[in-house]
Write a protein that holds these residues in place. Structure first.
Motif, PDB file in Angstrom:
ATOM      1  N   PHE A  47       0.790  -1.307  -0.021  1.00  0.00           N
ATOM      2  CA  PHE A  47      -0.077   0.002   0.039  1.00  0.00           C
ATOM      3  C   PHE A  47       0.719   1.212  -0.005  1.00  0.00           C
ATOM      4  CE2 PHE A  47      -2.581  -3.137   2.352  1.00  0.00           C
ATOM      5  CZ  PHE A  47      -3.433  -3.514   1.443  1.00  0.00           C
ATOM      6  N   TYR A  48       2.183   1.017   0.035  1.00  0.00           N
ATOM      7  CA  TYR A  48       3.147   2.072  -0.303  1.00  0.00           C
ATOM      8  C   TYR A  48       2.957   3.249   0.950  1.00  0.00           C
ATOM      9  CZ  TYR A  48       3.375   0.247  -4.750  1.00  0.00           C
ATOM     10  OH  TYR A  48       3.438  -0.586  -5.920  1.00  0.00           O
ATOM     11  N   GLY A  49       2.494   2.642   2.277  1.00  0.00           N
ATOM     12  CA  GLY A  49       2.590   3.455   3.300  1.00  0.00           C
ATOM     13  C   GLY A  49       1.077   4.416   3.356  1.00  0.00           C
ATOM     14  N   ALA A  50       0.345   4.104   2.572  1.00  0.00           N
ATOM     15  CA  ALA A  50      -0.891   4.966   2.582  1.00  0.00           C
ATOM     16  C   ALA A  50      -1.723   4.657   3.898  1.00  0.00           C
ATOM     17  CB  ALA A  50      -2.004   4.582   1.344  1.00  0.00           C
ATOM     18  N   PRO A  51      -2.474   5.828   4.591  1.00  0.00           N
ATOM     19  CA  PRO A  51      -3.142   5.631   5.899  1.00  0.00           C
ATOM     20  C   PRO A  51      -4.478   5.306   5.535  1.00  0.00           C
ATOM     21  CG  PRO A  51      -2.928   7.865   5.018  1.00  0.00           C
ATOM     22  CD  PRO A  51      -2.198   7.288   4.127  1.00  0.00           C
ATOM     23  N   THR A  52      -5.234   5.360   4.103  1.00  0.00           N
ATOM     24  CA  THR A  52      -6.470   4.710   4.083  1.00  0.00           C
ATOM     25  C   THR A  52      -6.294   3.640   2.791  1.00  0.00           C
ATOM     26  OG1 THR A  52      -7.407   6.848   4.840  1.00  0.00           O
ATOM     27  CG2 THR A  52      -8.860   5.415   3.359  1.00  0.00           C
ATOM     28  N   VAL A  53      -7.057   2.759   3.044  1.00  0.00           N
ATOM     29  CA  VAL A  53      -7.167   1.817   1.732  1.00  0.00           C
ATOM     30  C   VAL A  53      -8.627   1.487   1.657  1.00  0.00           C
ATOM     31  CG1 VAL A  53      -6.619  -0.535   0.836  1.00  0.00           C
ATOM     32  CG2 VAL A  53      -4.933   0.855   1.962  1.00  0.00           C
ATOM     33  N   ILE A  54      -9.120   1.325   0.501  1.00  0.00           N
ATOM     34  CA  ILE A  54     -10.401   1.139   0.128  1.00  0.00           C
ATOM     35  C   ILE A  54     -10.303  -0.086  -0.387  1.00  0.00           C
ATOM     36  CG2 ILE A  54     -12.549   1.683  -1.174  1.00  0.00           C
ATOM     37  CD1 ILE A  54     -11.741   4.609  -0.912  1.00  0.00           C
ATOM     38  N   ALA A  86     -13.875  -2.170 -11.632  1.00  0.00           N
ATOM     39  CA  ALA A  86     -12.816  -1.308 -12.303  1.00  0.00           C
ATOM     40  C   ALA A  86     -13.224  -0.019 -12.637  1.00  0.00           C
ATOM     41  CB  ALA A  86     -12.521  -2.030 -13.657  1.00  0.00           C
ATOM     42  N   ALA A  87     -14.513   0.074 -12.919  1.00  0.00           N
ATOM     43  CA  ALA A  87     -15.089   1.386 -13.247  1.00  0.00           C
ATOM     44  C   ALA A  87     -15.418   2.290 -11.770  1.00  0.00           C
ATOM     45  CB  ALA A  87     -16.576   1.313 -13.719  1.00  0.00           C
ATOM     46  N   ALA A  88     -15.805   1.532 -10.871  1.00  0.00           N
ATOM     47  CA  ALA A  88     -15.710   1.960  -9.385  1.00  0.00           C
ATOM     48  C   ALA A  88     -14.313   2.648  -8.929  1.00  0.00           C
ATOM     49  CB  ALA A  88     -16.442   1.510  -8.402  1.00  0.00           C
ATOM     50  N   THR A  89     -13.387   1.844  -9.158  1.00  0.00           N
ATOM     51  CA  THR A  89     -11.910   2.034  -8.736  1.00  0.00           C
ATOM     52  C   THR A  89     -11.416   3.238  -9.665  1.00  0.00           C
ATOM     53  OG1 THR A  89     -11.627  -0.289  -8.456  1.00  0.00           O
ATOM     54  CG2 THR A  89      -9.658   1.138  -8.535  1.00  0.00           C
ATOM     55  N   GLN A  90     -11.518   3.289 -10.664  1.00  0.00           N
ATOM     56  CA  GLN A  90     -11.065   4.409 -11.540  1.00  0.00           C
ATOM     57  C   GLN A  90     -11.641   5.738 -11.253  1.00  0.00           C
ATOM     58  OE1 GLN A  90      -8.617   4.873 -13.419  1.00  0.00           O
ATOM     59  NE2 GLN A  90      -8.774   6.222 -15.029  1.00  0.00           N
ATOM     60  N   ASN A  91     -13.018   5.642 -11.002  1.00  0.00           N
ATOM     61  CA  ASN A  91     -13.838   6.887 -10.478  1.00  0.00           C
ATOM     62  C   ASN A  91     -13.053   7.392  -9.117  1.00  0.00           C
ATOM     63  OD1 ASN A  91     -15.685   6.905 -12.585  1.00  0.00           O
ATOM     64  ND2 ASN A  91     -17.573   7.021 -11.077  1.00  0.00           N
ATOM     65  N   MET A  92     -12.827   6.463  -8.126  1.00  0.00           N
ATOM     66  CA  MET A  92     -12.330   6.750  -6.910  1.00  0.00           C
ATOM     67  C   MET A  92     -10.925   7.357  -7.238  1.00  0.00           C
ATOM     68  SD  MET A  92     -13.793   4.231  -4.313  1.00  0.00           S
ATOM     69  CE  MET A  92     -13.390   2.702  -5.098  1.00  0.00           C
ATOM     70  N   LEU A  93     -10.151   7.018  -8.132  1.00  0.00           N
ATOM     71  CA  LEU A  93      -8.729   7.559  -8.286  1.00  0.00           C
ATOM     72  C   LEU A  93      -8.907   8.791  -8.957  1.00  0.00           C
ATOM     73  CD1 LEU A  93      -7.333   4.302 -10.276  1.00  0.00           C
ATOM     74  CD2 LEU A  93      -6.975   5.128  -7.717  1.00  0.00           C
ATOM     75  N   LEU A  94      -9.882   9.064  -9.904  1.00  0.00           N
ATOM     76  CA  LEU A  94     -10.066  10.448 -10.605  1.00  0.00           C
ATOM     77  C   LEU A  94     -10.482  11.696  -9.420  1.00  0.00           C
ATOM     78  CD1 LEU A  94     -11.058   9.458 -14.070  1.00  0.00           C
ATOM     79  CD2 LEU A  94      -9.039   9.999 -13.450  1.00  0.00           C
ATOM     80  N   ALA A  95     -11.487  10.868  -8.403  1.00  0.00           N
ATOM     81  CA  ALA A  95     -12.216  11.848  -7.624  1.00  0.00           C
ATOM     82  C   ALA A  95     -10.898  12.277  -6.701  1.00  0.00           C
ATOM     83  CB  ALA A  95     -13.123  11.296  -6.917  1.00  0.00           C
ATOM     84  N   ALA A  96      -9.697  11.103  -6.259  1.00  0.00           N
ATOM     85  CA  ALA A  96      -8.688  11.702  -5.493  1.00  0.00           C
ATOM     86  C   ALA A  96      -7.832  12.672  -5.994  1.00  0.00           C
ATOM     87  CB  ALA A  96      -7.905  10.301  -5.054  1.00  0.00           C
ATOM     88  N   GLU A  97      -7.623  12.577  -7.265  1.00  0.00           N
ATOM     89  CA  GLU A  97      -6.735  13.512  -7.955  1.00  0.00           C
ATOM     90  C   GLU A  97      -7.416  14.856  -7.921  1.00  0.00           C
ATOM     91  OE1 GLU A  97      -3.956  15.669  -9.786  1.00  0.00           O
ATOM     92  OE2 GLU A  97      -3.646  13.156  -9.212  1.00  0.00           O
ATOM     93  N   SER A  98      -8.644  14.826  -8.227  1.00  0.00           N
ATOM     94  CA  SER A  98      -9.436  16.240  -8.376  1.00  0.00           C
ATOM     95  C   SER A  98      -9.501  16.913  -7.119  1.00  0.00           C
ATOM     96  CB  SER A  98     -10.741  15.973  -8.898  1.00  0.00           C
ATOM     97  OG  SER A  98     -11.677  15.320  -7.780  1.00  0.00           O
ATOM     98  N   ILE A  99      -9.226  16.298  -5.913  1.00  0.00           N
ATOM     99  CA  ILE A  99      -9.306  17.113  -4.600  1.00  0.00           C
ATOM    100  C   ILE A  99      -7.858  17.171  -3.945  1.00  0.00           C
ATOM    101  CG2 ILE A  99     -11.864  16.711  -4.177  1.00  0.00           C
ATOM    102  CD1 ILE A  99     -11.228  14.449  -2.387  1.00  0.00           C
ATOM    103  N   GLY A 100      -6.897  16.561  -4.672  1.00  0.00           N
ATOM    104  CA  GLY A 100      -5.487  16.790  -4.461  1.00  0.00           C
ATOM    105  C   GLY A 100      -5.032  15.740  -3.517  1.00  0.00           C
ATOM    106  N   LEU A 101      -5.484  14.304  -3.468  1.00  0.00           N
ATOM    107  CA  LEU A 101      -5.031  13.542  -2.918  1.00  0.00           C
ATOM    108  C   LEU A 101      -4.538  12.475  -3.889  1.00  0.00           C
ATOM    109  CD1 LEU A 101      -8.404  12.021  -0.639  1.00  0.00           C
ATOM    110  CD2 LEU A 101      -6.344  13.431  -0.039  1.00  0.00           C
ATOM    111  N   GLY A 102      -3.239  11.727  -3.136  1.00  0.00           N
ATOM    112  CA  GLY A 102      -2.481  10.726  -3.910  1.00  0.00           C
ATOM    113  C   GLY A 102      -3.181   9.502  -3.947  1.00  0.00           C
ATOM    114  N   SER A 103      -3.264   8.554  -4.937  1.00  0.00           N
ATOM    115  CA  SER A 103      -3.811   7.356  -4.769  1.00  0.00           C
ATOM    116  C   SER A 103      -3.170   6.506  -5.666  1.00  0.00           C
ATOM    117  CB  SER A 103      -5.612   7.394  -5.415  1.00  0.00           C
ATOM    118  OG  SER A 103      -5.364   7.814  -6.756  1.00  0.00           O
ATOM    119  N   CYS A 104      -3.398   4.990  -5.489  1.00  0.00           N
ATOM    120  CA  CYS A 104      -2.877   3.913  -6.267  1.00  0.00           C
ATOM    121  C   CYS A 104      -3.520   2.802  -6.216  1.00  0.00           C
ATOM    122  CB  CYS A 104      -1.387   3.566  -5.881  1.00  0.00           C
ATOM    123  SG  CYS A 104      -0.556   2.537  -6.821  1.00  0.00           S
ATOM    124  N   TRP A 105      -3.880   2.286  -7.533  1.00  0.00           N
ATOM    125  CA  TRP A 105      -4.797   1.208  -7.753  1.00  0.00           C
ATOM    126  C   TRP A 105      -3.791   0.014  -7.310  1.00  0.00           C
ATOM    127  CZ3 TRP A 105      -8.486   0.761 -12.244  1.00  0.00           C
ATOM    128  CH2 TRP A 105      -9.047  -0.285 -12.212  1.00  0.00           C
TER     129      TRP A 105
END
Length: 188
Positions: free
Chosen positions: A90-97, A113-132
């Motif tokens: 998890f690369y040290g992420a404090p939250t995992v979904i 996969a669609a839900a995962t991609q939506n969450m990744l894009l939402a994270a980017e749009s609010i300034g969070l880092g994310s990794c699938w």
């Protein structure tokens, strides 16, 4: 070419593999989860389930279990990653979904996969880092898998298909690698 916030988020999103230890805000988490809930699904089944894990000990345990089981696979690059003591899936992420889907649903892999991609894009749009992160699903293989699912509150008949590591980026933005533009043909 048209440009807007959505297109910018798509083009700017990168997998974050270095997170700050600070936990994300509840409203940021809710925004990301809401994006997952609004993903398209076959026949509008919405047959997914999201398990939010912010417990550090549990994340450490999942990391250890996935790596332990990956070492037993006959896939060399996974064995190599799992054998690296400093590697954290998890690369040290404090939250995992954890993104699970109803096994009998139509094309549930695509829906998750669609839900995962939506969450990744939402994270980017609010300034969070994310990794699938798919590595975690290895932890649910074998005889203990059902017990692990139950302990995490994943509904009967569901199984994990992916996870999203979330947190504040502890890295500078990187330029995207060149894109292969020779992947489109038109029929008009």
């Amino acid at each position: 070419m048209p440009v807007n916030e959505t297109l910018n988020s798509i083009k700017n999103r990168r997998s974050t593999r270095n997170f700050k230890s600070e936990q994300i805000k509840a409203e940021e988490l809710q925004a990301v989860l809401e994006a997952g809930i609004y993903a398209p699904s076959a026949g509008n089944q919405q047959a997914w389930h999201f398990t939010v894990i912010q417990n550090k000990e549990l994340l450490t345990w999942l990391n250890r279990e996935a790596k332990k089981k990956a070492k037993q696979l006959k896939i060399e690059h996974l064995q190599t990653m799992a054998s690296n003591e400093s590697f954290n899936i998890f690369y040290g992420a404090p939250t995992v979904i954890l993104v699970s889907g109803e096994e009998n649903a139509v094309v549930i892999e695509s829906d998750c996969a669609a839900a995962t991609q939506n969450m990744l894009l939402a994270a980017e749009s609010i300034g969070l880092g994310s990794c699938w992160v798919d590595f975690v699903i290895i932890a649910f293989t074998g005889s203990e898998g059902e017990e692990y699912l139950e302990n995490l509150g994943i509904p009967d008949g569901y199984k994990p298909y992916a996870s999203v590591a979330l947190g504040y980026k502890n890295t500078e933005a990187i330029e995207p690698p060149p894109r292969n533009r020779n992947v489109i043909n038109y029929i008009r």
